[in-house]
Scaffold this motif. Sequence first.
Motif, PDB file in Angstrom:
ATOM      1  N   LEU A 140       0.717  -1.272   0.067  1.00 43.10           N
ATOM      2  CA  LEU A 140       0.075  -0.011  -0.120  1.00 43.10           C
ATOM      3  C   LEU A 140       0.833   1.338   0.156  1.00 43.10           C
ATOM      4  CD1 LEU A 140      -2.804   1.582   0.401  1.00 43.10           C
ATOM      5  CD2 LEU A 140      -2.366   1.208   2.869  1.00 43.10           C
ATOM      6  N   VAL A 141       1.825   1.298   0.831  1.00 38.75           N
ATOM      7  CA  VAL A 141       2.758   2.680   1.092  1.00 38.75           C
ATOM      8  C   VAL A 141       3.479   2.815  -0.129  1.00 38.75           C
ATOM      9  CG1 VAL A 141       4.640   3.455   2.156  1.00 38.75           C
ATOM     10  CG2 VAL A 141       2.638   2.274   3.537  1.00 38.75           C
ATOM     11  N   VAL A 142       4.360   1.552  -0.727  1.00 37.91           N
ATOM     12  CA  VAL A 142       5.166   2.186  -1.796  1.00 37.91           C
ATOM     13  C   VAL A 142       4.202   2.394  -3.067  1.00 37.91           C
ATOM     14  CG1 VAL A 142       6.748   1.041  -3.411  1.00 37.91           C
ATOM     15  CG2 VAL A 142       6.760   0.770  -0.834  1.00 37.91           C
ATOM     16  N   GLY A 143       3.055   1.680  -3.187  1.00 35.98           N
ATOM     17  CA  GLY A 143       2.178   1.603  -4.383  1.00 35.98           C
ATOM     18  C   GLY A 143       1.352   2.815  -4.684  1.00 35.98           C
ATOM     19  N   HIS A 144       1.073   3.435  -3.550  1.00 35.47           N
ATOM     20  CA  HIS A 144      -0.036   4.351  -3.384  1.00 35.47           C
ATOM     21  C   HIS A 144       0.154   5.674  -2.605  1.00 35.47           C
ATOM     22  CE1 HIS A 144      -2.635   1.645  -5.489  1.00 35.47           C
ATOM     23  NE2 HIS A 144      -2.138   0.962  -4.908  1.00 35.47           N
ATOM     24  N   ARG A 145       1.364   5.874  -2.357  1.00 34.08           N
ATOM     25  CA  ARG A 145       1.671   7.008  -1.483  1.00 34.08           C
ATOM     26  C   ARG A 145       2.954   7.892  -2.118  1.00 34.08           C
ATOM     27  NH1 ARG A 145       0.451   4.906   4.616  1.00 34.08           N
ATOM     28  NH2 ARG A 145      -1.842   4.861   4.324  1.00 34.08           N
ATOM     29  N   PRO A 146       2.806   9.039  -1.581  1.00 35.50           N
ATOM     30  CA  PRO A 146       3.988   9.846  -2.480  1.00 35.50           C
ATOM     31  C   PRO A 146       5.378   9.659  -1.681  1.00 35.50           C
ATOM     32  CG  PRO A 146       2.363  11.415  -1.135  1.00 35.50           C
ATOM     33  CD  PRO A 146       1.949  10.200  -1.552  1.00 35.50           C
ATOM     34  N   ALA A 147       6.382  10.138  -2.436  1.00 29.83           N
ATOM     35  CA  ALA A 147       7.731   9.780  -1.785  1.00 29.83           C
ATOM     36  C   ALA A 147       7.878  10.288  -0.235  1.00 29.83           C
ATOM     37  CB  ALA A 147       8.760  10.589  -2.534  1.00 29.83           C
ATOM     38  N   ASP A 148       7.428  11.596  -0.075  1.00 29.56           N
ATOM     39  CA  ASP A 148       7.402  12.230   1.333  1.00 29.56           C
ATOM     40  C   ASP A 148       6.964  11.170   2.699  1.00 29.56           C
ATOM     41  OD1 ASP A 148       5.279  12.907   0.493  1.00 29.56           O
ATOM     42  OD2 ASP A 148       5.442  15.045   1.050  1.00 29.56           O
ATOM     43  N   ARG A 149       5.641  10.789   2.094  1.00 29.76           N
ATOM     44  CA  ARG A 149       4.870   9.991   3.043  1.00 29.76           C
ATOM     45  C   ARG A 149       5.447   8.534   3.265  1.00 29.76           C
ATOM     46  NH1 ARG A 149       1.224  13.816   1.816  1.00 29.76           N
ATOM     47  NH2 ARG A 149      -0.020  14.603   3.494  1.00 29.76           N
ATOM     48  N   ARG A 150       6.092   7.943   2.065  1.00 30.66           N
ATOM     49  CA  ARG A 150       6.937   6.724   1.928  1.00 30.66           C
ATOM     50  C   ARG A 150       8.007   6.692   3.140  1.00 30.66           C
ATOM     51  NH1 ARG A 150       7.684   5.189  -4.142  1.00 30.66           N
ATOM     52  NH2 ARG A 150       5.888   6.070  -5.003  1.00 30.66           N
ATOM     53  N   LEU A 151       8.804   7.649   3.205  1.00 33.39           N
ATOM     54  CA  LEU A 151      10.004   8.070   3.819  1.00 33.39           C
ATOM     55  C   LEU A 151       9.318   8.210   5.346  1.00 33.39           C
ATOM     56  CD1 LEU A 151      12.968   7.778   4.127  1.00 33.39           C
ATOM     57  CD2 LEU A 151      13.057  10.136   3.574  1.00 33.39           C
ATOM     58  N   ALA A 152       8.581   9.128   5.505  1.00 34.60           N
ATOM     59  CA  ALA A 152       8.128   9.208   6.855  1.00 34.60           C
ATOM     60  C   ALA A 152       7.359   7.896   7.564  1.00 34.60           C
ATOM     61  CB  ALA A 152       6.811  10.267   6.809  1.00 34.60           C
ATOM     62  N   HIS A 153       6.799   7.146   6.638  1.00 30.38           N
ATOM     63  CA  HIS A 153       6.273   5.754   7.243  1.00 30.38           C
ATOM     64  C   HIS A 153       7.588   4.873   7.781  1.00 30.38           C
ATOM     65  CE1 HIS A 153       3.473   2.402   6.997  1.00 30.38           C
ATOM     66  NE2 HIS A 153       4.741   1.585   6.871  1.00 30.38           N
ATOM     67  N   VAL A 154       8.853   4.799   6.724  1.00 33.58           N
ATOM     68  CA  VAL A 154       9.834   4.237   7.312  1.00 33.58           C
ATOM     69  C   VAL A 154      10.252   4.527   8.586  1.00 33.58           C
ATOM     70  CG1 VAL A 154      12.065   3.827   6.858  1.00 33.58           C
ATOM     71  CG2 VAL A 154      10.506   3.903   5.005  1.00 33.58           C
ATOM     72  N   PHE A 155      10.409   5.554   8.829  1.00 35.05           N
ATOM     73  CA  PHE A 155      10.885   6.382  10.224  1.00 35.05           C
ATOM     74  C   PHE A 155       9.944   5.882  11.216  1.00 35.05           C
ATOM     75  CE2 PHE A 155      13.168   9.703   7.456  1.00 35.05           C
ATOM     76  CZ  PHE A 155      14.491   9.088   7.783  1.00 35.05           C
ATOM     77  N   CYS A 156       8.602   6.022  10.964  1.00 36.91           N
ATOM     78  CA  CYS A 156       7.461   5.717  12.072  1.00 36.91           C
ATOM     79  C   CYS A 156       7.667   4.262  12.317  1.00 36.91           C
ATOM     80  CB  CYS A 156       6.210   5.955  11.581  1.00 36.91           C
ATOM     81  SG  CYS A 156       5.717   7.671  11.384  1.00 36.91           S
TER      82      CYS A 156
END
Length: 244
Positions: A140-156
């Motif tokens: 879901l994250v990699v396929g449907h969210r922009p780059a900044d939210r993907r990276l923020a997700h990693v940190f979370c």
Amino acid sequence: MFRSFLRKFEPRFSLSDADRDALEQANVHGRFVGPRTDIVSEGDVPDHLHIIRSGLACRCKFLPDGTRVILAFLIPGDVCDLNVPVIGALDHSIATLTLCEVARVPHDVLGRLTASYPSLDHVLRCAALVDEAILREWLLVVGHRPADRRLAHVFCEFLVRFQSVGLATANRYELPLTQVDLSDALGLSPVHVNRTLGSLKRRRLVTLEGKQVAIPDVEALKDFAMFDPAYLHLAPETNAPRVA
């Protein structure tokens, strides 16, 4: 040997002293594996179960042109190849990202443990289901969210997972990954990761001091990333199964 593995599941399951003693007394061997090295390669049929004791590793595959795709990050306490006795040859590689200490449990030992201690079998099944849940979230994250939210997700995600094994404070942890590692996990170029990281830092969502990640406002970062940790199945629930 199994401290980090058990710590992740203690909020959800109650293991008896006999369960814990059986694990600690099992015929388990540990070894150190250098950084950027396969623990198990795609196509291998290992005769041991591998558990990360320290360091960071990943599940990965390689495209025909040699491009690496990181499918999941593995932290201390994570089981690498739980389903190999069922499916046979591994369909991806397990590789270290840093120096790792890896516990090796022979499959015959694992079989005797799970047959004699059903609670342990239950916890291992839970670990496999959590791996699947993480994969679904990453699709879901990699396929449907922009780059900044993907990276923020990693940190979370790293914050919550590291907290579960005692490797993070309320808002800080060590993350010895390169921007290439992050780009291979997020489907971005290293240049794009660098720019995106700069954007998060300018917004004061994340700060970096060497390998140390600090999150000034955890809830703000979670909101920005649309991060819901429920898929990690770490928090106790009133209706969670209790293992006798």
